[in-house]
Design an enzyme around this catalytic site. Structure first.
Site, PDB file in Angstrom:
ATOM      1  N   HIS A 178       0.842  -1.205   0.000  1.00 24.85           N
ATOM      2  CA  HIS A 178       0.000   0.000   0.000  1.00 24.85           C
ATOM      3  C   HIS A 178       0.875   1.253   0.000  1.00 24.85           C
ATOM      4  O   HIS A 178       0.633   2.200   0.741  1.00 24.85           O
ATOM      5  CB  HIS A 178      -0.949   0.008   1.201  1.00 24.85           C
ATOM      6  N   TYR A 210       3.945  -5.674   9.586  1.00 24.22           N
ATOM      7  CA  TYR A 210       3.862  -4.210   9.526  1.00 24.22           C
ATOM      8  C   TYR A 210       5.081  -3.596  10.224  1.00 24.22           C
ATOM      9  O   TYR A 210       5.639  -2.600   9.754  1.00 24.22           O
ATOM     10  CB  TYR A 210       2.569  -3.692  10.189  1.00 24.22           C
TER      11      TYR A 210
HETATM   12  C1  HEM Z   1      -1.009 -11.729   6.689  1.00 24.04           C
HETATM   13  C2  HEM Z   1      -1.677 -10.738   6.202  1.00 24.04           C
HETATM   14  C3  HEM Z   1      -1.121  -9.375   5.893  1.00 24.04           C
HETATM   15  C4  HEM Z   1       0.181  -8.938   5.794  1.00 24.04           C
HETATM   16  C5  HEM Z   1       1.444  -9.759   6.004  1.00 24.04           C
HETATM   17  C6  HEM Z   1       0.148  -7.519   5.491  1.00 24.04           C
HETATM   18  C7  HEM Z   1       1.255  -6.715   5.314  1.00 24.04           C
HETATM   19  C8  HEM Z   1       1.249  -5.340   5.207  1.00 24.04           C
HETATM   20  C9  HEM Z   1       2.407  -4.480   5.273  1.00 24.04           C
HETATM   21  C10 HEM Z   1       3.835  -4.953   5.439  1.00 24.04           C
HETATM   22  C11 HEM Z   1       1.989  -3.184   5.163  1.00 24.04           C
HETATM   23  C12 HEM Z   1       2.862  -1.911   5.217  1.00 24.04           C
HETATM   24  C13 HEM Z   1       2.911  -1.370   6.652  1.00 24.04           C
HETATM   25  C14 HEM Z   1       3.721  -0.094   6.854  1.00 24.04           C
HETATM   26  O1  HEM Z   1       4.901   0.012   6.420  1.00 24.04           O
HETATM   27  O2  HEM Z   1       3.199   0.859   7.476  1.00 24.04           O
HETATM   28  C15 HEM Z   1       0.568  -3.239   5.010  1.00 24.04           C
HETATM   29  C16 HEM Z   1      -0.254  -2.134   4.849  1.00 24.04           C
HETATM   30  C17 HEM Z   1      -1.623  -2.201   4.786  1.00 24.04           C
HETATM   31  N1  HEM Z   1      -2.411  -3.334   4.903  1.00 24.04           N
HETATM   32 FE1  HEM Z   1      -1.786  -5.206   5.153  1.00 24.04          FE
HETATM   33  N2  HEM Z   1      -1.149  -7.121   5.402  1.00 24.04           N
HETATM   34  C18 HEM Z   1      -1.953  -8.216   5.642  1.00 24.04           C
HETATM   35  C19 HEM Z   1      -3.321  -8.262   5.665  1.00 24.04           C
HETATM   36  C20 HEM Z   1      -4.144  -7.176   5.499  1.00 24.04           C
HETATM   37  C21 HEM Z   1      -5.568  -7.193   5.598  1.00 24.04           C
HETATM   38  C22 HEM Z   1      -6.435  -8.406   5.934  1.00 24.04           C
HETATM   39  C23 HEM Z   1      -5.986  -5.911   5.362  1.00 24.04           C
HETATM   40  C24 HEM Z   1      -7.362  -5.333   5.325  1.00 24.04           C
HETATM   41  C25 HEM Z   1      -8.306  -5.641   6.096  1.00 24.04           C
HETATM   42  C26 HEM Z   1      -4.810  -5.107   5.132  1.00 24.04           C
HETATM   43  C27 HEM Z   1      -4.826  -3.753   4.861  1.00 24.04           C
HETATM   44  C28 HEM Z   1      -3.726  -2.946   4.794  1.00 24.04           C
HETATM   45  C29 HEM Z   1      -3.787  -1.521   4.569  1.00 24.04           C
HETATM   46  C30 HEM Z   1      -5.048  -0.687   4.390  1.00 24.04           C
HETATM   47  C31 HEM Z   1      -2.471  -1.062   4.585  1.00 24.04           C
HETATM   48  C32 HEM Z   1      -2.012   0.371   4.376  1.00 24.04           C
HETATM   49  C33 HEM Z   1      -2.106   1.107   5.664  1.00 24.04           C
HETATM   50  C34 HEM Z   1      -1.601   2.494   5.452  1.00 24.04           C
HETATM   51  O3  HEM Z   1      -2.279   3.287   4.779  1.00 24.04           O
HETATM   52  O4  HEM Z   1      -0.513   2.780   5.975  1.00 24.04           O
HETATM   53  N3  HEM Z   1      -3.712  -5.896   5.227  1.00 24.04           N
HETATM   54  N4  HEM Z   1       0.135  -4.555   5.041  1.00 24.04           N
END
Ligand code: HEM
Ligand code: HEM
Lengths: 174, 326
Positions: B46, B304
């Site tokens: 993202h 994260y």
């Molecule tokens: C095992 C499952 C998941 C992994 C490993 C994962 C991994 C990640 C990582 C590494 C980031 C970047 C974080 C940062 O640097 O701040 C991220 C961002 C994000 N993830 Fe996931 N994610 C997973 C599941 C999900 C699910 C289920 C959702 C939604 C319900 C989701 C929604 C988001 C969103 C919206 C962001 C962006 C947040 C922002 O605007 O900073 N993710 N995710």
């Protein structure tokens, strides 16, 4: 054994209690930053709360130490050996303070309040400061490796005293 | 005969172990997400987004279910982020399959809440290690994706959603889902499993614009003209629902509670705003909300944190200086 060649009971209890706590903290820390398993959150929560406890314990321990007479180091030790022994002990205290402080500050600047055993919460910044987070996050990692190295040296020295020099140093803490 | 028994006994065991995907670490997961060309200083997932700000206007309907102070009637400000899935901070908005909304509430120094929500209501898989394989398949191309879904029947609900999903022409017209379930805990210590969605209050037809920043421009103009409103709707599980499997929706007809309105009234480029510095880890929770044991939810914190650690360090070393994220 007379009183003066053995650490006081409170000092021995604090020493071994903290040894167990800090070694499990190190192990938990190294495991939890890698794990995607469901227990990660549980270990992480315990790590932070126990880290706060470790901070309190090391403060109590330092005050306790300053109030007690310590057993003298063996006379056979050379000047440099006693200097290294004393310096390494102060360095250990320094790291035992720096670990929880850097851990807390990392979470503080990331805007993550710390839950302490469901009992109370420690405050976090109202506005995230990513640069300070980065600084203390990296510091927490580097200090952890320094602490692991120093603990290894510390254990090595204790065993050396006991098995090679056959003096009273290890026994004074048992 | 004995040998036959042994084979029969062991076969399912081998069957299972062949199905169970190899376990990956948070570092391996983030390595895969960032791909071969990481963008220093940006999120590994993202990566492209825009900062928004606003407030949650609670109507009090949820206050009996959760002690969290923001559900009492009244308003709580937030910093938010609208983003698209993917590792590239300059990717074209309209090509992304998933759109997202993240929120950060700072009720006090000891009570904070981060939410990160996506457009699909369910995951295609139920654990992080299979999710890793799904991402590998996506990176390998359409044939691998087809093969992946053919061998993962658990993805059926996700695929059914994807087949009927029509991307709208605005971030304001999407529905953003928690996907994972959480527990609400009230003053008596009673626990209720919930999922939630931010439901749009406007409809916007798909756009024929081709600009890479079409969605960002649209929402900036829209917010400048008027506030953008979503309803925060909670769905309550009943005793027969599984709160730990995010690839399965709960049956239609479960009780729903509208807790109030999410109102967006400000926006700015992500590097100019407050949202870039935040790790929207959904496991930063206030008193009154608890994590379920959902393996996907539980995997998020460590991943994260790894992405946040990498980009924070890069930023400290000056990676974003001179970058304006146009
Ligand atoms: C095992 C499952 C998941 C992994 C490993 C994962 C991994 C990640 C990582 C590494 C980031 C970047 C974080 C940062 O640097 O701040 C991220 C961002 C994000 N993830 Fe996931 N994610 C997973 C599941 C999900 C699910 C289920 C959702 C939604 C319900 C989701 C929604 C988001 C969103 C919206 C962001 C962006 C947040 C922002 O605007 O900073 N993710 N995710
Ligand atoms: C004696 C005290 C402590 C010890 C020995 C310790 C040890 C460790 C170690 C070895 C790691 C892994 C670091 C790495 O490999 O980079 C770690 C990570 C961590 N520690 Fe501690 N720690 C202590 C106290 C604390 C406290 C008081 C807090 C917070 C209140 C804390 C929060 C954390 C967090 C959040 C991480 C993971 C960061 C991430 O996932 O990026 N620690 N700790």
């Amino acid at each position: 054994m007379t009183n003066s060649d053995r650490f006081s009971l409170s000092m021995r209890l604090l020493h071994w209690g903290m040894a167990a706590l800090v070694i499990s903290m190190l192990a938990a820390g190294l495991l939890m930053i890698k794990s995607l398993e469901p227990w990660q959150l549980t270990i992480m929560t315990i790590h932070k709360a126990s880290g706060v406890l470790a901070f309190v314990l090391v403060a109590v321990r330092l005050i306790n130490r300053l109030r007690h007479q310590l057993p003298a180091l063996p006379n056979e030790l050379s000047h440099w050996q006693t200097t290294v022994a004393k310096a390494s002990h102060w360095l250990l205290y320094g790291l035992l303070f720096a670990m929880p402080v850097s851990g807390y500050l990392m979470q503080y600047f990331a805007g993550r309040p710390i839950e302490v055993f469901g009992w109370f919460r420690l405050p976090a910044a109202l506005q995230v400061d990513i640069q300070n987070y980065a600084l203390f996050r990296e510091l927490h990692g580097w200090l952890a490796f320094a602490l692991i190295g120093l603990i290894a040296l510390h254990i090595g020295a204790a065993l050396h005293h006991h098995f090679i020099r056959k003096d009273n140093v290890l026994k004074s803490m048992l | 005969m004995k040998a036959l028994y042994l084979v029969l006994l062991l076969a399912p065991a081998f069957g299972f172990s062949a199905d169970a995907p190899p376990k990956v670490s948070a570092q391996q997961f983030v390595d895969l997400q960032q791909g071969n060309s990481a963008f220093p200083g940006f999120r590994r997932a993202h990566a492209k987004g825009i900062c928004v700000s606003g407030e949650f206007r609670a109507n009090g309907q949820l206050a009996n279910y959760s002690r969290a102070s923001l559900f009492k009637p009244g308003s709580t400000p937030f910093i938010g982020r609208l983003s698209i899935a993917g590792n590239n901070p300059t990717a074209p908005d309209l090509k992304a399959p998933v759109r997202s909304l993240a929120l950060s509430f700072t009720s006090s120094r000891t009570e904070q809440w981060r939410l990160a929500m996506n457009t699909p209501p369910v995951m295609a898989v139920a654990d992080p290690h299979t999710f890793y394989q799904q991402i590998q398949a996506i990176q390998a191309g359409p044939a691998a994706v087809k093969q992946f879904f053919a061998t993962h029947p658990q993805s059926s609900e996700f695929l059914a959603w994807a087949a009927q999903y029509q991307p709208s022409g605005s971030f304001a017209a999407e529905t953003y889902h928690s996907i994972n379930a959480f527990y609400l805990v009230n003053a008596n210590g009673q626990q209720q499993a919930v999922r939630w969605a931010m439901q749009p209050t406007v409809a916007v037809a798909a756009t024929d614009l081709t600009d890479a920043d079409a969605l960002q421009q649209e929402i900036t103009t829209r917010i400048a003209a008027d506030q953008v409103v979503f309803d925060w709707v909670f769905t309550l599980a009943d005793a027969t629902d599984d709160e730990n499997n995010s690839s399965k929706a709960w049956p239609a007809g479960r009780q729903q509670i509208n807790a109030g309105q999410i109102v967006l009234n400000g926006s700015s480029a992500q590097l100019a705003g407050d949202c870039h510095a935040i790790n929207f880890d959904p496991l930063v929770l206030p008193t009154g909300i608890k994590a379920t044991a959902d393996p996907i939810l539980r995997a998020r914190s460590a991943a994260y944190a790894e992405s946040y650690r990498r980009r924070a360090k890069e930023q400290l070393q000056g990676a974003l200086e001179g970058s304006n994220n146009d």
